[in-house]
Design a protein around this motif. Structure first.
Motif, PDB file in Angstrom:
ATOM      1  N   SER A   1     -21.482 -27.147  -8.252  1.00 61.35           N
ATOM      2  CA  SER A   1     -20.203 -26.530  -7.927  1.00 61.35           C
ATOM      3  C   SER A   1     -19.060 -27.418  -8.388  1.00 61.35           C
ATOM      4  O   SER A   1     -19.150 -28.642  -8.297  1.00 61.35           O
TER       5      SER A   1
ATOM      6  N   ASP B   1     -13.876 -25.249  -3.234  1.00 54.96           N
ATOM      7  CA  ASP B   1     -13.867 -24.863  -1.827  1.00 54.96           C
ATOM      8  C   ASP B   1     -15.082 -25.462  -1.132  1.00 54.96           C
ATOM      9  O   ASP B   1     -15.905 -24.754  -0.554  1.00 54.96           O
TER      10      ASP B   1
ATOM     11  N   ASP C   1     -18.029 -22.438  -3.793  1.00 52.00           N
ATOM     12  CA  ASP C   1     -17.778 -21.884  -5.130  1.00 52.00           C
ATOM     13  C   ASP C   1     -18.941 -22.363  -6.009  1.00 52.00           C
ATOM     14  O   ASP C   1     -18.904 -23.438  -6.571  1.00 52.00           O
TER      15      ASP C   1
ATOM     16  N   HIS D   1     -19.242 -14.126  -3.707  1.00 53.77           N
ATOM     17  CA  HIS D   1     -18.493 -14.586  -4.869  1.00 53.77           C
ATOM     18  C   HIS D   1     -19.234 -15.745  -5.522  1.00 53.77           C
ATOM     19  O   HIS D   1     -20.109 -16.361  -4.915  1.00 53.77           O
TER      20      HIS D   1
ATOM     21  N   SER E   1     -18.492 -19.255  -8.375  1.00 53.81           N
ATOM     22  CA  SER E   1     -17.434 -20.095  -8.940  1.00 53.81           C
ATOM     23  C   SER E   1     -16.898 -19.440 -10.215  1.00 53.81           C
ATOM     24  O   SER E   1     -17.608 -18.690 -10.896  1.00 53.81           O
TER      25      SER E   1
ATOM     26  N   HIS F   1     -10.421 -11.831  -5.925  1.00 52.91           N
ATOM     27  CA  HIS F   1     -10.986 -13.000  -5.222  1.00 52.91           C
ATOM     28  C   HIS F   1     -10.446 -12.969  -3.798  1.00 52.91           C
ATOM     29  O   HIS F   1      -9.284 -13.236  -3.545  1.00 52.91           O
TER      30      HIS F   1
ATOM     31  N   GLU G   1     -10.560 -19.557  -7.725  1.00 52.01           N
ATOM     32  CA  GLU G   1     -11.776 -20.110  -8.334  1.00 52.01           C
ATOM     33  C   GLU G   1     -13.048 -19.468  -7.792  1.00 52.01           C
ATOM     34  O   GLU G   1     -14.158 -19.869  -8.153  1.00 52.01           O
ATOM     35  N   GLN G   2     -12.902 -18.419  -6.942  1.00 50.98           N
ATOM     36  CA  GLN G   2     -14.051 -17.764  -6.311  1.00 50.98           C
ATOM     37  C   GLN G   2     -14.004 -16.252  -6.543  1.00 50.98           C
ATOM     38  O   GLN G   2     -13.750 -15.473  -5.632  1.00 50.98           O
TER      39      GLN G   2
END
Length: 548
Positions: free
Chosen positions: A83, A87, A91, A130, A132, A194, A199-200
């Protein structure tokens, strides 16, 4: 509470196990998870083996004997997969690889085997809502044709054209849980969804490839030997058809209060049914645990129907104020809802996403008294219970972290610190007089308060009045009690009193001492009280267990 004292008050000894997990496996048809105590390890803040300031799998493995001695049945590990850590590992860029921050696959295998040898099971996080933005699927989506093209890699996510004359407005009014819009625009003009950080990106569970990929991921970890999965955002994978507007600002405040077009949609249950069939195809009672924010106990109970998941966190209990009527109502509604589907309730007071409960209950000495009392109440209730790391030490929320060390993405999308998550994720203290208090050979990724030297495992071990020894005693007694249903007992205003076979639990929620007839022989108290004659004086904000 020593073994000798437990015997002296007439409690039976646990049945000896034949092999590491024999005791749990022996109750066929019942399920070990129904009354298990499960300890949450936030991996980066539990134990650091290599001195980089970040907890890791090897460090966790080294500390597993502590959890076994505490009386834990299973360990839940937060994500340790590859990852970018936008987060805290939620992610995920590769669901089948351990991030080098935390070790490697051999370390994961060693952790699972060691836990099993110590008689504990292992639950790992899975993040299906979700990925990354660095996941190969999303990178291919950005590099490929738009969502209007047949067979586009964007079909695995939610890509949509924007509103407005030039598509300059988001496709709908949905807001991110972390604050701000739930949509980000790409270089070619489309927008992607998201519900958390940009970023997710959210996966599209209407896509068959998504189902097939996660079935493969689950099998990968089940084959390695894990005993189950805590399912992140288990209520979020299905979105309402057409992605309709909500028409309400500050939508995060509505989570868990009402059904939203992106949360608690009925379609999530078919996903959980398919996962239950997969779990049941493996030996050894593998389980699924829903992190599901539902607007009512009845809605939450749908996640633990006989053909779905095994547990669902009771966030209504976690959110409940220090009020006896509210506590009793939540407990009654929760027990009734889960009983209606043949499940048990899964109680929880803290986790890595909420303010630690000593602080929620008022902080300082009063908050700690209430936290200790709430823990004893929770452990007296029928069902399973989760303990968040450091809860057994009475750790408060850290509310004065410097801004420059903050990492919670929600912190950067809003103002202030209260309610954000770094404060409950500070690495826990093990031993010593100075930070990092035995967390590792180097400094920790978030600074620990100087006051925590008095709260370390070393400082509390052997102190009969410490929170750690309270938890150890309560967990030992809990194993010895016969279990069974509960009923409420009458009592003065402000007192919650309940009984289960062999046990009475009394909780004083008021600001003054309450006197009651002696309920039985005192087993355990959060304040070291001593009964006098035929009367029990229950101190303010305290809880006691009595043998009957």
């Amino acid at each position: 509470m020593t073994h000798e004292l437990a015997s002296a008050v007439g409690l039976p000894s646990p049945t000896p196990a034949e092999g590491p997990l024999a005791a749990s496996n022996s109750s066929k048809g019942r399920g070990w998870w129904r009354d298990a105590v499960i300890y949450q390890v936030y991996v980066r803040s539990f134990a650091d083996s290599d001195g980089d300031g970040i907890g890791d799998l090897r460090g966790t493995t080294q500390r597993l004997p502590y959890l076994a001695q505490l009386g834990i049945d299973a360990v839940w590990l937060t994500p340790f997969y590859a990852s970018p850590q936008a987060d805290g590992g939620y992610d995920v860029a590769d669901y089948r690889t351990v991030d080098p921050l935390f070790g490697n696959l051999a370390d994961a295998d060693d952790l699972v085997r060691t836990a099993h040898e110590l008689g504990m099971r292992v639950i790992v996080d899975i993040v299906p809502n979700h990925t990354s933005d660095q996941h190969p699927w999303f990178r291919a989506a950005l590099a490929g044709p738009t969502s209007q093209s047949a067979g586009s890699a964007r079909e695995r996510y939610y890509f949509r054209p924007g509103k407005g004359p030039a598509g300059e407005l988001p496709p709908n009014d949905w807001e991110s849980v972390f604050g701000g819009p739930a949509w980000t625009r790409t270089a070619d003009g489309e927008w992607y969804l998201h519900l958390f950080a940009p970023e997710q990106p959210d996966l599209n569970w209407d896509n068959r490839e998504v189902h097939e990929e996660f079935e493969s991921v689950l099998r990968f970890w089940l084959d390695l030997g894990v005993d189950g999965f805590r399912i992140d955002v288990a209520h979020g994978m299905i979105k309402a058809a057409g992605l309709p507007d909500i028409g309400h600002k500050e939508q995060a405040r509505l989570i868990g209060a009402q059904k939203l077009p992106f949360f608690d949609q009925d379609g999530v249950h078919e996903i959980h049914r398919s996962w239950r069939r997969l779990l049941d195809s493996y030996p050894g009672d593998r389980i699924g645990v829903a992190e599901a924010w539902a607007p009512s106990p009845d809605r939450l109970a749908l996640y633990v129907r006989p053909d779905e998941l095994h547990q669902a966190f009771n966030f209504q209990f976690l959110r409940c104020p220090w009020d006896p009527a509210a506590m009793r109502a939540v407990i009654d509604e929760s027990l009734a809802a889960t009983a209606s589907v043949g499940a048990t309730t899964t109680w929880v007071l803290s986790n890595h996403d909420v303010v630690r409960h000593p602080t929620r209950y008022g902080g300082g000495r009063r908050g700690l008294r209430r936290a200790r009392a709430a823990a004893l109440l929770m452990l007296a209730l029928p069902g399973s219970a989760y303990v968040y790391q450091g809860e057994e030490l009475g750790l408060p929320e850290v509310t004065d972290l410097p801004d420059e060390v903050r990492q919670d993405p929600a912190f950067f999308r809003a103002a202030g610190q209260d309610g954000f998550r770094d404060g409950c994720r500070v690495p826990i203290p093990w031993a010593g007089q100075e930070p990092p208090y035995g967390f590792g050979p180097g400094s920790s990724w978030l600074p620990q308060p100087d006051s925590w030297r008095e709260l370390s495992v070393e400082a509390q071990t052997g102190d009969p009045y410490s929170t750690l020894e309270l938890y150890r005693s309560a967990l030992e007694l809990r194993r010895r009690l016969p279990g069974g249903p509960m009923r409420w007992l009458p009592g003065p205003e402000g007192l919650l009193a309940l009984s289960r076979p062999g046990l009475v639990c009394t909780l004083n929620t008021t600001g003054s001492v309450i006197e009651i007839p002696l309920p039985g022989r005192l087993l355990l108290s959060t304040d070291g009280m001593e009964p006098s004659g035929d009367t029990a004086r229950i101190p303010t904000d305290s809880c006691a267990w009595w043998a009957i």
